[in-house]
Write an enzyme that holds these catalytic residues in place. Structure first.
Site, PDB file in Angstrom:
ATOM      1  N   ASP A 303       0.821  -1.153   0.020  1.00 23.16           N
ATOM      2  CA  ASP A 303       0.089   0.121  -0.210  1.00 23.16           C
ATOM      3  C   ASP A 303       0.812   1.135   0.003  1.00 23.16           C
ATOM      4  O   ASP A 303       0.215   2.289  -0.043  1.00 23.16           O
ATOM      5  CB  ASP A 303      -1.027   0.138   1.114  1.00 23.16           C
ATOM      6  CG  ASP A 303      -1.964  -1.033   0.977  1.00 23.16           C
ATOM      7  OD1 ASP A 303      -2.327  -1.383  -0.163  1.00 23.16           O
ATOM      8  OD2 ASP A 303      -2.714  -1.358   2.074  1.00 23.16           O
ATOM      9  N   ARG A 334      -2.928   0.766  -9.776  1.00 22.66           N
ATOM     10  CA  ARG A 334      -2.046   1.871  -9.247  1.00 22.66           C
ATOM     11  C   ARG A 334      -0.779   1.734 -10.110  1.00 22.66           C
ATOM     12  O   ARG A 334       0.037   2.888  -9.951  1.00 22.66           O
ATOM     13  CB  ARG A 334      -1.890   1.249  -7.776  1.00 22.66           C
ATOM     14  CG  ARG A 334      -2.981   1.804  -6.947  1.00 22.66           C
ATOM     15  CD  ARG A 334      -2.574   1.675  -5.527  1.00 22.66           C
ATOM     16  NE  ARG A 334      -4.018   2.096  -4.932  1.00 22.66           N
ATOM     17  CZ  ARG A 334      -3.915   1.577  -3.214  1.00 22.66           C
ATOM     18  NH1 ARG A 334      -3.044   0.922  -2.874  1.00 22.66           N
ATOM     19  NH2 ARG A 334      -5.066   2.134  -2.974  1.00 22.66           N
TER      20      ARG A 334
HETATM   21  C1  S3P Z   1      -5.194  -5.784   3.336  1.00 21.83           C
HETATM   22  C2  S3P Z   1      -4.353  -6.344   2.299  1.00 21.83           C
HETATM   23  C3  S3P Z   1      -3.745  -6.006   1.185  1.00 21.83           C
HETATM   24  C4  S3P Z   1      -3.918  -4.283   1.150  1.00 21.83           C
HETATM   25  C5  S3P Z   1      -5.100  -3.793   1.667  1.00 21.83           C
HETATM   26  C6  S3P Z   1      -5.237  -4.092   2.911  1.00 21.83           C
HETATM   27  C7  S3P Z   1      -5.836  -6.424   4.458  1.00 21.83           C
HETATM   28  O1  S3P Z   1      -4.543  -6.349   0.055  1.00 21.83           O
HETATM   29  O2  S3P Z   1      -3.389  -3.792  -0.161  1.00 21.83           O
HETATM   30  O3  S3P Z   1      -5.074  -2.593   1.670  1.00 21.83           O
HETATM   31  O4  S3P Z   1      -6.213  -5.676   5.396  1.00 21.83           O
HETATM   32  O5  S3P Z   1      -5.593  -7.568   4.485  1.00 21.83           O
HETATM   33  P1  S3P Z   1      -4.114  -7.838  -0.578  1.00 21.83           P
HETATM   34  O6  S3P Z   1      -4.175  -8.869   0.314  1.00 21.83           O
HETATM   35  O7  S3P Z   1      -5.030  -7.844  -1.811  1.00 21.83           O
HETATM   36  O8  S3P Z   1      -2.577  -7.708  -1.171  1.00 21.83           O
END
Ligand code: S3P
Length: 416
Positions: A303, A334
């Site tokens: 992120d 992104r």
């Molecule tokens: C998150 C996991 C990430 C992240 C998202 C929050 C989470 O996504 O990008 O903002 O809280 O488990 P991904 O698991 O798809 O990478």
């Protein structure tokens, strides 16, 4: 302009979602303070309320009374929140519910096959719009155990399977070769679930009794802090301390990348809060070097890549982020959004295979920022524009409320 401040920030978004969801199925009353104040959390709260959970506000405390979940009568609207949608698939399936999930335009374009595949293997009957929302999931026939090797590094997918496992027939095992954030594992363990992490393997047993309720003051969100830390390190003579920030190593990759760029964060007052590492951290304005960011670090900065790409734009030399294809599946594409905005500001940035390359220098053009209605793209490029031009122009700032409604107030507050 310089930054000179000590700040506290709203709670970590990932932990906030999990705290509301897990408190909802715990026995008794959980009390949560400093819950993330963004719109995504409202989606999770409303979702749990639509399953019959009592969630109330008492002053600054969110009080969740755990209960047996009921089938929601309407489709659950997950808004913009990928975490709400993916984690709910697992959580509500663990309770053997039958439910539908919908979302906004952005979420309706994001891939759901990543959760449909393992949950179908566990015995859910799932219909979707060709792998996209709306989803209908029927878990009323109960769930079989699964032995699942993660095909991608995704905490949302891992969490969906972990949560579903709580309601399965037998012990489940998840193998994760690239480690993603582990807040679900930590919270489940602290609430009394039978979960064991051994290297790349996670073994989790179905619940034999309800999870225990908890009290938690959620530490500051490092993904939000990263924007103000970036502003600080890019402005000579600046200093910023973020108090009580989450320092879980699966989330602090951006601090390690800053270290590779020649910028050191100073940690003080380390503590453990409900199994999560936290502390205060201070950064000062620094000279930035380019660096090479290997693929294994990407899950821990997933992120923060937009704001790290902005920092790289001010570095001397070429920064390469290796294997960042997952960026295409976030609130916007992104990879495209970062490259487009960097190019518009006069920075040479491009894709090379699945890598993102940023040729550092100094932004030369004050272009109108294209947010792509994505909170992290909007905030990252506002920081670039403020550092380079002391002003910004952007097509939309409403999307910032998804994770950090206080963004502009904090920007004002931290200027020394
Ligand atoms: C998150 C996991 C990430 C992240 C998202 C929050 C989470 O996504 O990008 O903002 O809280 O488990 P991904 O698991 O798809 O990478």
């Amino acid at each position: 302009m310089i930054v000179n401040s000590i700040i506290s920030l709203s709670g970590d978004k990932s932990i906030s979602h999990r705290s509301i969801m897990l408190a909802s199925i715990a026995s008794g009353v959980s009390r949560i303070t400093n819950l993330n104040d963004g719109e995504d959390l409202q989606s999770t709260i409303k979702a749990m309320q639509s399953c019959g959970v009592l969630i109330e506000k008492e002053g600054d405390t969110i009080v969740v009374t755990g209960s047996n979940l009921e089938n929601p009568t309407e489709p659950i609207d997950c808004g913009n929140s990928g975490t709400t949608s993916r984690l709910l698939t697992g959580l509500l399936s663990s309770q053997h519910l039958s439910f539908s999930l919908i979302g906004d335009e952005s979420l309706s374009k994001r891939p759901m096959n990543r959760v449909i595949t393992p949950l179908t293997e566990m015995g859910c009957t799932i219909t979707s719009n060709d792998g996209l929302l709306p989803l209908h999931i029927d878990a009323s026939m109960g769930l079989d155990a699964i032995d699942y090797e993660m095909p991608i590094a995704s905490a949302q997918v891992k969490s969906a399977v972990l949560l579903a496992s709580l309601g399965s027939q037998n012990m489940c095992t998840i193998k994760e070769l690239k480690h993603s954030r582990d807040h679900t594992e930590i919270m489940l363990e602290s609430m009394g679930a039978d979960i064991e992490v051994n290297g790349d393997n996670i073994d989790i047993k179905p619940l034999s009794s309800a999870l225990q309720s908890f009290t938690m003051d959620i530490p500051a969100d490092p993904s939000s802090a990263a924007f103000f830390i970036a502003l600080t390190v890019l402005l000579k003579g600046s200093s910023l301390t973020v108090q009580n920030i989450l320092l879980n190593p699966t989330r602090t990759g951006f601090i390690d990348v800053l270290g590779k760029m020649g910028v050191q964060g100073l940690v003080s007052n380390p503590t453990i809060n409900n199994g999560e590492s936290c502390g205060d951290i201070q950064f000062i304005g620094s000279k930035i070097q380019s660096c090479d960011i290997p693929a294994h670090m990407i899950p821990s900065i997933i992120d923060e890549i937009p704001i790290l790409a902005v920092i790289a734009a001010f570095a001397e030399g070429k920064t390469v982020f290796h294997e960042v294809e997952e960026l295409r599946f976030k609130e916007s594409d992104r990879l495209h959004a970062i490259i487009k905005n960097l190019q518009l500001s006069g920075i040479n940035a491009y894709e090379e295979g699945n890598n993102l390359v940023v040729q550092g220098g100094k932004p030369t053009k004050m272009a109108k920022i294209l947010s792509f209605d994505d909170h992290r793209i909007a905030m990252a490029f506002i920081i670039l524009s403020i550092v380079a031009f002391e002003q910004y122009d952007i097509d939309n700032t409403d999307c910032i409320d998804i994770s950090l409604p206080g963004f502009f107030n904090i920007l004002k507050e931290i200027q020394g």
